[in-house]
Structure formats: structure tokens, C-alpha cells
Design an enzyme around this catalytic site. Sequence first.
Site, PDB file in Angstrom:
ATOM      1  N   SER A  67       0.803  -1.222   0.000  1.00  0.00           N
ATOM      2  CA  SER A  67       0.000   0.000   0.000  1.00  0.00           C
ATOM      3  C   SER A  67       0.835   1.270   0.000  1.00  0.00           C
ATOM      4  O   SER A  67       0.330   2.335  -0.352  1.00  0.00           O
ATOM      5  CB  SER A  67      -0.917   0.012   1.220  1.00  0.00           C
ATOM      6  OG  SER A  67      -0.169  -0.119   2.410  1.00  0.00           O
TER       7      SER A  67
ATOM      8  N   ASP B 161      -4.304   7.170   8.459  1.00  0.00           N
ATOM      9  CA  ASP B 161      -5.161   6.169   9.093  1.00  0.00           C
ATOM     10  C   ASP B 161      -4.293   5.385  10.080  1.00  0.00           C
ATOM     11  O   ASP B 161      -3.175   5.788  10.379  1.00  0.00           O
ATOM     12  CB  ASP B 161      -5.865   5.275   8.053  1.00  0.00           C
ATOM     13  CG  ASP B 161      -4.906   4.417   7.234  1.00  0.00           C
ATOM     14  OD1 ASP B 161      -3.737   4.248   7.647  1.00  0.00           O
ATOM     15  OD2 ASP B 161      -5.316   3.904   6.168  1.00  0.00           O
TER      16      ASP B 161
ATOM     17  N   HIS C 179      -1.169   4.048   7.779  1.00  0.00           N
ATOM     18  CA  HIS C 179      -0.528   4.755   6.667  1.00  0.00           C
ATOM     19  C   HIS C 179      -0.248   6.224   6.962  1.00  0.00           C
ATOM     20  O   HIS C 179      -1.067   6.905   7.577  1.00  0.00           O
ATOM     21  CB  HIS C 179      -1.411   4.663   5.425  1.00  0.00           C
ATOM     22  CG  HIS C 179      -1.710   3.256   5.030  1.00  0.00           C
ATOM     23  ND1 HIS C 179      -2.883   2.617   5.344  1.00  0.00           N
ATOM     24  CD2 HIS C 179      -0.959   2.349   4.364  1.00  0.00           C
ATOM     25  CE1 HIS C 179      -2.851   1.378   4.885  1.00  0.00           C
ATOM     26  NE2 HIS C 179      -1.683   1.196   4.294  1.00  0.00           N
TER      27      HIS C 179
END
Length: 361
Positions: free
Chosen positions: A40, A335, A338
Site C-alpha cells: 500500500s 489512518d 498509513h
Amino acid sequence: MDSRKAIFFTIFLISFLVSLPIIPTTATPNITAVFAFGDSTIDSGNNNHITTIFRGDHQPYGQDLPGHVSSGRFSNGKLATDYIVASLGLKQLLPAYLDPSLTDNDLLTGVSFGSAGTGLDPETVALSHALDMQTQLKYFEEALQRMAKKIGAEKARKIVKNALFFISVGSNDMMFNFYDIPVRALEYTIDNYQNLLLQKLESVIKSLYGAGARRIVVAGLPPIGCLPMQVTLGSIIPSFHMLQRVCVNHQNFDSQAYNNKLQNLTSRLQAQHHRAKVLYVDIYNPMMDMIMNPHIYGFEQTLQACCGTGLVEMGPLCNAIDLKCTDASKYLFWDAVHPTQAAYRVIANLYSQNVLPHLVD
């Protein structure tokens, strides 16, 4: 597997971090393109086009991108890979390979093959349903064929030879399989599990080299124990620090041990391939400095995220219904796993200063 997934849906996590530039250096190499592989931290939207819960294609993700587009990036805005392509004058954003609007011309200056939730361990991919590293490599082979058809095989090979290949992967393996759902911890010691991951990573690096890559940069692990999700989980486990929001020290020690092994791996591969650059990127120490000295970077909150409560929300749990902080630039994390665009920008600057000059022939 069903019970494992049930647990996973409540504490599922994602990985972290990559590092690349925004400030050009005086010794900038002639990089023709940027190709990114991993999780990610470099997924700019590939997961929008596969069946997985690991998606960032909804608000408030992307709220600070141009047009406030939820592109699939797991942040409020740009990733570090976006900063590098912009600083090199290649393009403003690094696109996702699976984006239907991607053209053959786009491929000539690079794309991301990354997939949120992926890892080096097949168990990680079985859980997340992300694109595994072998699939990402197959997509790269497909991209090479498209490039060769567009501009000819020789020109395509030249682009690949002078391109930057960035790999950022491994955090999901540790979080999913060793800490939060410790299936692998029942089978391996931490030392042996890290060795397993590094064997698989070495295979990925060698595959890229075999395909013509000569500038390969591999990101180390971040301080996993300081990710807001891990801090939250650590605070509910009976210990001396129970109910306290502090980093999980043993997870950070594990990250450091892995990174030391990774540095040895990249050094060995560099020695074997004198005409290539195989470099390690330190993510751990810059992140720890941001956590320990947030005021230097303009951060006010480092162990709690901007989205929702900042404790556990990520992916589908970070959504338009949730409250969020008023100024994401004051937060290290967007979040529960991240970084914010502001954090990626800091890391990109550090990459530009400390890594990019070493890619000069």
C-alpha cells in the site's frame, strides 16, 4: 481460515512506507522512468480493480489530491512515489498499472504495480487477496511487451536500464502473520521468519535484474511497533504499559533486526552485480525521528491517526461517515497504518538528499 479471517476483519492492517524525492539534488541521475513494486505504500490504485477489501477508493482517502479524488492511494494525498516522479520531471503522479485509462505512453515514464495488503509470504496474500509479488512481476513483463511494441525493443530496454525500480514490502507479513494473527509465530522463530521473507525478496530483486533493471532501491521496515494500530493493540494486552499509548518495543527491535539483514542482502547483491545499483533505504530512523521530534517536522500528533478515532480505522473502516482531524498536515499518520501526505513529503525529501545521488553512474 474462516476463523482467521473473522479475526482479521476486526484488526486487519496494512503496511507502510516507501521513500522517494521531492527536492532535486545537484547529482541527479538521468532516470527515465519509475517502476514501483510492493504494498500500500506505493499502490496508487491497482486494488480498485481487483476483489479485495484493501481499497482506498472512497472518501476521505484522497481528500487533498487535486480534485479531491479517491484514487486508491492509502493517504489523504500523494505518496512518496508521486513526489519522486514529479521531482524528476517525469509526471505529476505515478499511475496504477491496472488503471483502465493508462496508455502505452504512460508506461514509458513508469507505473506502480503495487497492491495494498500484499506481502512476501503467500499466507499474507491468501488473507488479503492482493496481487502477490509474482503477479506484479508478470504485469511488468506485460508492460515491457507493450513498451517494445510502442517504441521498439531496443528503446524499451534502454528505458528499463535507466529506470528506478522501487520495492516496498514486508510490513504486512510481520503484522498479519506474526504479531496480530500469529500463525507464523507458531511455525517459525522471528529470526527464521525474517530469513524466509528475505529469501523471497532476493528472488524478486534477481527477477528484476534479469529483466534489465539496473537501479533497484529497496525500502526497509518502518518502526512497526509505532503504527497507531499496533500501539492500540499493544495497549490492550496485559503488560507494564497496558492502557498506555506507547510504541511496542519488541516489534521495533524486530524491524531493526530485519533491516540489518536487508542491508546485508543489498550489499551482497551489489557486490555480485557491479554494473547495477542495489540500494537499501532506511525508513526506520527517519520515522522514529518524526515520532520523537515531531515539532521539527510540523507534526502535533504522531501515535494517533487523523481518520476516525485514530486508533484502528483503516481501509473500509476509514470512510466518509467517520469524523476526521481538521488539519491532516499536523498528523504523521492518516489512518491507523498509513502516513499522511505531509509525512510522505518529508520522507521524499530525505530520499532525495541521501539516496538519489548514489544512483549516479
